[in-house]
Design an enzyme around this catalytic site. Structure first.
Site, short mmCIF file in Angstrom:
data_model
loop_
_atom_site.label_atom_id
_atom_site.label_comp_id
_atom_site.label_asym_id
_atom_site.label_seq_id
_atom_site.Cartn_x
_atom_site.Cartn_y
_atom_site.Cartn_z
N PRO A 163 0.79 -1.22 0.00
CA PRO A 163 0.00 0.00 0.00
C PRO A 163 0.83 1.28 0.00
O PRO A 163 1.87 1.37 0.65
CB PRO A 163 -0.83 -0.11 1.29
CG PRO A 163 -0.13 -1.08 2.14
CD PRO A 163 0.57 -2.02 1.21
N ARG B 229 4.83 11.01 -2.06
CA ARG B 229 4.52 10.74 -0.65
C ARG B 229 5.74 10.94 0.23
O ARG B 229 6.75 10.27 0.06
CB ARG B 229 4.04 9.29 -0.54
CG ARG B 229 3.80 8.85 0.86
CD ARG B 229 3.40 7.36 0.89
NE ARG B 229 3.29 6.93 2.26
CZ ARG B 229 3.79 5.81 2.73
NH1 ARG B 229 4.43 4.98 1.94
NH2 ARG B 229 3.64 5.51 3.99
N TYR C 157 10.98 9.03 1.88
CA TYR C 157 11.06 8.05 0.81
C TYR C 157 11.78 8.55 -0.44
O TYR C 157 11.99 7.79 -1.39
CB TYR C 157 9.65 7.57 0.42
CG TYR C 157 8.92 6.96 1.59
CD1 TYR C 157 9.30 5.73 2.09
CD2 TYR C 157 7.86 7.62 2.21
CE1 TYR C 157 8.65 5.16 3.17
CE2 TYR C 157 7.20 7.06 3.29
CZ TYR C 157 7.60 5.83 3.76
OH TYR C 157 6.96 5.28 4.84
N ASN D 134 8.17 -5.38 -0.67
CA ASN D 134 8.05 -4.20 0.17
C ASN D 134 6.57 -4.13 0.49
O ASN D 134 5.77 -3.63 -0.31
CB ASN D 134 8.53 -2.95 -0.55
CG ASN D 134 8.48 -1.73 0.34
OD1 ASN D 134 7.80 -1.72 1.36
ND2 ASN D 134 9.17 -0.67 -0.06
N ALA E 237 3.00 -0.73 4.95
CA ALA E 237 2.48 -0.81 6.32
C ALA E 237 2.06 -2.22 6.71
O ALA E 237 2.06 -2.56 7.90
CB ALA E 237 1.30 0.15 6.48
N HIS F 169 4.08 -4.47 9.22
CA HIS F 169 3.96 -4.36 10.67
C HIS F 169 2.64 -4.88 11.21
O HIS F 169 2.44 -4.86 12.43
CB HIS F 169 4.12 -2.89 11.08
CG HIS F 169 5.22 -2.21 10.31
ND1 HIS F 169 6.55 -2.53 10.46
CD2 HIS F 169 5.16 -1.26 9.35
CE1 HIS F 169 7.27 -1.80 9.63
NE2 HIS F 169 6.46 -1.02 8.94
N ASP G 214 2.18 -15.71 7.21
CA ASP G 214 1.80 -17.10 6.94
C ASP G 214 2.01 -17.47 5.47
O ASP G 214 2.46 -18.58 5.17
CB ASP G 214 0.34 -17.34 7.34
CG ASP G 214 0.14 -17.38 8.84
OD1 ASP G 214 1.14 -17.46 9.59
OD2 ASP G 214 -1.04 -17.33 9.27
N GLU H 157 12.70 -9.28 2.17
CA GLU H 157 11.98 -8.08 2.60
C GLU H 157 12.79 -6.85 2.20
O GLU H 157 14.00 -6.81 2.41
CB GLU H 157 11.81 -8.14 4.12
CG GLU H 157 11.17 -6.92 4.72
CD GLU H 157 11.15 -6.98 6.24
OE1 GLU H 157 10.25 -6.35 6.81
OE2 GLU H 157 12.02 -7.63 6.85
N HIS I 237 12.86 -2.46 2.15
CA HIS I 237 12.32 -1.17 2.59
C HIS I 237 13.23 -0.05 2.12
O HIS I 237 14.45 -0.16 2.20
CB HIS I 237 12.19 -1.10 4.11
CG HIS I 237 11.23 -2.09 4.66
ND1 HIS I 237 9.87 -1.95 4.51
CD2 HIS I 237 11.43 -3.25 5.32
CE1 HIS I 237 9.27 -2.99 5.08
NE2 HIS I 237 10.20 -3.79 5.57
N ILE I 238 12.63 1.02 1.66
CA ILE I 238 13.37 2.20 1.24
C ILE I 238 13.96 2.90 2.46
O ILE I 238 15.14 3.24 2.48
CB ILE I 238 12.44 3.14 0.43
CG1 ILE I 238 12.09 2.46 -0.89
CG2 ILE I 238 13.08 4.50 0.21
CD1 ILE I 238 10.99 3.15 -1.68
N SER I 239 13.14 3.11 3.48
CA SER I 239 13.62 3.71 4.72
C SER I 239 14.06 2.58 5.66
O SER I 239 13.93 1.40 5.33
CB SER I 239 12.53 4.56 5.37
OG SER I 239 11.48 3.73 5.85
N ARG J 154 12.43 4.57 12.86
CA ARG J 154 11.20 5.37 12.80
C ARG J 154 10.30 5.08 14.00
O ARG J 154 10.78 4.62 15.04
CB ARG J 154 10.52 5.08 11.46
CG ARG J 154 11.44 5.52 10.29
CD ARG J 154 10.85 5.33 8.94
NE ARG J 154 9.61 6.08 8.83
CZ ARG J 154 8.68 5.80 7.92
NH1 ARG J 154 8.85 4.83 7.05
NH2 ARG J 154 7.58 6.53 7.86
N ARG K 201 6.66 0.59 13.89
CA ARG K 201 7.31 0.06 12.68
C ARG K 201 8.47 -0.88 13.01
O ARG K 201 9.08 -1.43 12.09
CB ARG K 201 7.82 1.21 11.81
CG ARG K 201 6.73 2.11 11.27
CD ARG K 201 7.29 3.14 10.31
NE ARG K 201 6.34 4.20 10.04
CZ ARG K 201 5.36 4.14 9.13
NH1 ARG K 201 5.22 3.08 8.39
NH2 ARG K 201 4.55 5.16 8.97
#
Length: 149
Positions: free
Chosen positions: A14, A22, A27, A79, A82, A85, A92, A103, A105-107, A112, A116
Protein backbone atom coordinates in the site's frame (compact mmCIF):
# COMPACT_ATOMS: atom_id res chain seq x y z
CA UNK A 1 17.34 -31.64 -14.03
CA UNK A 2 15.12 -28.59 -14.28
CA UNK A 3 16.47 -25.14 -15.10
CA UNK A 4 16.48 -22.51 -12.36
CA UNK A 5 13.86 -19.85 -13.00
CA UNK A 6 15.06 -16.42 -14.04
CA UNK A 7 11.92 -14.62 -12.85
CA UNK A 8 11.99 -12.53 -9.71
CA UNK A 9 8.65 -11.26 -8.44
CA UNK A 10 8.85 -7.74 -6.98
CA UNK A 11 5.76 -7.09 -4.87
CA UNK A 12 4.88 -3.68 -3.51
CA UNK A 13 2.19 -2.92 -0.99
CA UNK A 14 0.00 0.00 0.00
CA UNK A 15 0.85 3.58 -0.89
CA UNK A 16 4.00 2.64 -2.80
CA UNK A 17 2.19 3.77 -5.95
CA UNK A 18 2.66 7.27 -4.49
CA UNK A 19 6.45 7.11 -4.29
CA UNK A 20 7.97 10.34 -5.53
CA UNK A 21 5.06 12.31 -4.06
CA UNK A 22 4.52 10.74 -0.65
CA UNK A 23 6.69 12.05 2.19
CA UNK A 24 9.78 12.69 0.03
CA UNK A 25 11.77 13.56 3.15
CA UNK A 26 11.43 9.86 4.12
CA UNK A 27 11.06 8.05 0.81
CA UNK A 28 12.83 10.38 -1.64
CA UNK A 29 11.64 11.55 -5.02
CA UNK A 30 12.14 8.34 -7.03
CA UNK A 31 8.87 6.89 -8.34
CA UNK A 32 7.93 3.21 -8.36
CA UNK A 33 8.10 3.27 -12.16
CA UNK A 34 11.66 4.56 -11.94
CA UNK A 35 12.55 1.80 -9.50
CA UNK A 36 11.01 -0.73 -11.90
CA UNK A 37 13.17 0.63 -14.72
CA UNK A 38 16.32 0.39 -12.59
CA UNK A 39 15.46 -3.18 -11.63
CA UNK A 40 14.65 -4.22 -15.18
CA UNK A 41 17.96 -2.79 -16.46
CA UNK A 42 19.99 -4.52 -13.74
CA UNK A 43 18.05 -7.78 -14.07
CA UNK A 44 18.83 -7.87 -17.78
CA UNK A 45 22.55 -7.50 -16.98
CA UNK A 46 22.26 -10.34 -14.44
CA UNK A 47 20.30 -12.65 -16.76
CA UNK A 48 17.11 -12.31 -14.72
CA UNK A 49 13.62 -11.01 -15.44
CA UNK A 50 11.44 -8.90 -13.17
CA UNK A 51 7.71 -9.27 -12.60
CA UNK A 52 6.96 -5.96 -10.81
CA UNK A 53 3.55 -5.45 -9.16
CA UNK A 54 1.87 -3.04 -6.75
CA UNK A 55 -1.39 -3.23 -4.85
CA UNK A 56 -3.06 -1.49 -1.96
CA UNK A 57 -4.82 -4.73 -0.97
CA UNK A 58 -3.42 -7.25 1.50
CA UNK A 59 -5.14 -10.29 -0.01
CA UNK A 60 -3.66 -9.53 -3.42
CA UNK A 61 -0.16 -9.67 -1.93
CA UNK A 62 -1.02 -13.05 -0.39
CA UNK A 63 -2.28 -14.29 -3.77
CA UNK A 64 0.88 -13.06 -5.50
CA UNK A 65 3.12 -14.85 -3.00
CA UNK A 66 1.22 -18.06 -3.77
CA UNK A 67 1.51 -17.33 -7.50
CA UNK A 68 5.28 -16.85 -7.23
CA UNK A 69 5.51 -20.37 -5.78
CA UNK A 70 3.14 -21.83 -8.38
CA UNK A 71 5.08 -20.27 -11.24
CA UNK A 72 8.43 -21.40 -9.87
CA UNK A 73 9.82 -17.88 -9.35
CA UNK A 74 13.47 -17.70 -8.38
CA UNK A 75 12.68 -15.33 -5.50
CA UNK A 76 10.27 -12.67 -4.26
CA UNK A 77 11.34 -9.19 -3.26
CA UNK A 78 8.56 -7.68 -1.17
CA UNK A 79 8.05 -4.20 0.17
CA UNK A 80 4.78 -4.77 1.99
CA UNK A 81 4.56 -1.16 3.17
CA UNK A 82 2.48 -0.81 6.32
CA UNK A 83 1.39 -4.47 6.06
CA UNK A 84 4.94 -5.32 7.13
CA UNK A 85 3.96 -4.36 10.67
CA UNK A 86 0.41 -5.70 10.77
CA UNK A 87 -0.13 -8.69 8.52
CA UNK A 88 0.03 -12.15 9.98
CA UNK A 89 -1.61 -13.27 6.72
CA UNK A 90 1.51 -12.17 4.80
CA UNK A 91 3.74 -13.87 7.37
CA UNK A 92 1.80 -17.10 6.94
CA UNK A 93 1.90 -16.82 3.13
CA UNK A 94 5.65 -16.23 3.11
CA UNK A 95 6.15 -19.20 5.46
CA UNK A 96 3.89 -21.39 3.31
CA UNK A 97 6.01 -21.11 0.16
CA UNK A 98 9.48 -22.45 -0.55
CA UNK A 99 10.34 -19.56 -2.86
CA UNK A 100 12.89 -17.35 -1.07
CA UNK A 101 11.41 -14.05 0.14
CA UNK A 102 13.52 -10.93 0.62
CA UNK A 103 11.98 -8.08 2.60
CA UNK A 104 12.77 -4.66 1.12
CA UNK A 105 12.32 -1.17 2.59
CA UNK A 106 13.37 2.20 1.24
CA UNK A 107 13.62 3.71 4.72
CA UNK A 108 14.91 1.95 7.83
CA UNK A 109 11.81 1.10 9.89
CA UNK A 110 13.90 0.54 13.03
CA UNK A 111 14.81 4.25 13.07
CA UNK A 112 11.20 5.37 12.80
CA UNK A 113 8.08 5.15 14.99
CA UNK A 114 8.06 2.25 17.44
CA UNK A 115 5.09 0.56 15.77
CA UNK A 116 7.31 0.06 12.68
CA UNK A 117 9.92 -1.90 14.62
CA UNK A 118 8.05 -5.22 14.31
CA UNK A 119 8.21 -6.89 10.92
CA UNK A 120 6.00 -9.91 10.36
CA UNK A 121 7.43 -10.34 6.85
CA UNK A 122 10.92 -10.28 8.34
CA UNK A 123 10.03 -13.27 10.51
CA UNK A 124 9.77 -15.40 7.36
CA UNK A 125 12.20 -13.61 5.05
CA UNK A 126 15.51 -15.12 4.01
CA UNK A 127 17.00 -11.61 4.08
CA UNK A 128 15.98 -8.03 4.83
CA UNK A 129 17.37 -5.01 2.98
CA UNK A 130 16.37 -1.63 4.41
CA UNK A 131 17.43 1.96 4.66
CA UNK A 132 19.24 2.32 1.34
CA UNK A 133 16.54 4.25 -0.49
CA UNK A 134 15.59 2.84 -3.90
CA UNK A 135 18.97 1.05 -3.91
CA UNK A 136 17.46 -1.38 -1.36
CA UNK A 137 15.68 -3.09 -4.26
CA UNK A 138 18.90 -3.40 -6.27
CA UNK A 139 20.82 -4.77 -3.28
CA UNK A 140 18.11 -7.40 -2.83
CA UNK A 141 18.22 -8.29 -6.53
CA UNK A 142 22.00 -8.68 -6.33
CA UNK A 143 21.53 -11.10 -3.40
CA UNK A 144 19.27 -13.23 -5.58
CA UNK A 145 21.68 -13.15 -8.54
CA UNK A 146 24.67 -14.05 -6.39
CA UNK A 147 22.87 -17.05 -4.91
CA UNK A 148 22.98 -15.57 -1.42
CA UNK A 149 19.28 -16.42 -1.17
Amino acid sequence: MSEISKTVFVLNGPNLNLLGLREPEIYGSTTLDEIAGMLEDRALELGLTIDMRQTNHEGMLVDWLHEAQAQGARAVLINAGAYTHTSIALLDAAKAITTPVIEVHISDPKTRESFRHTSYIGMAAAKTVEGHGPQSYLIALEAVASGEV
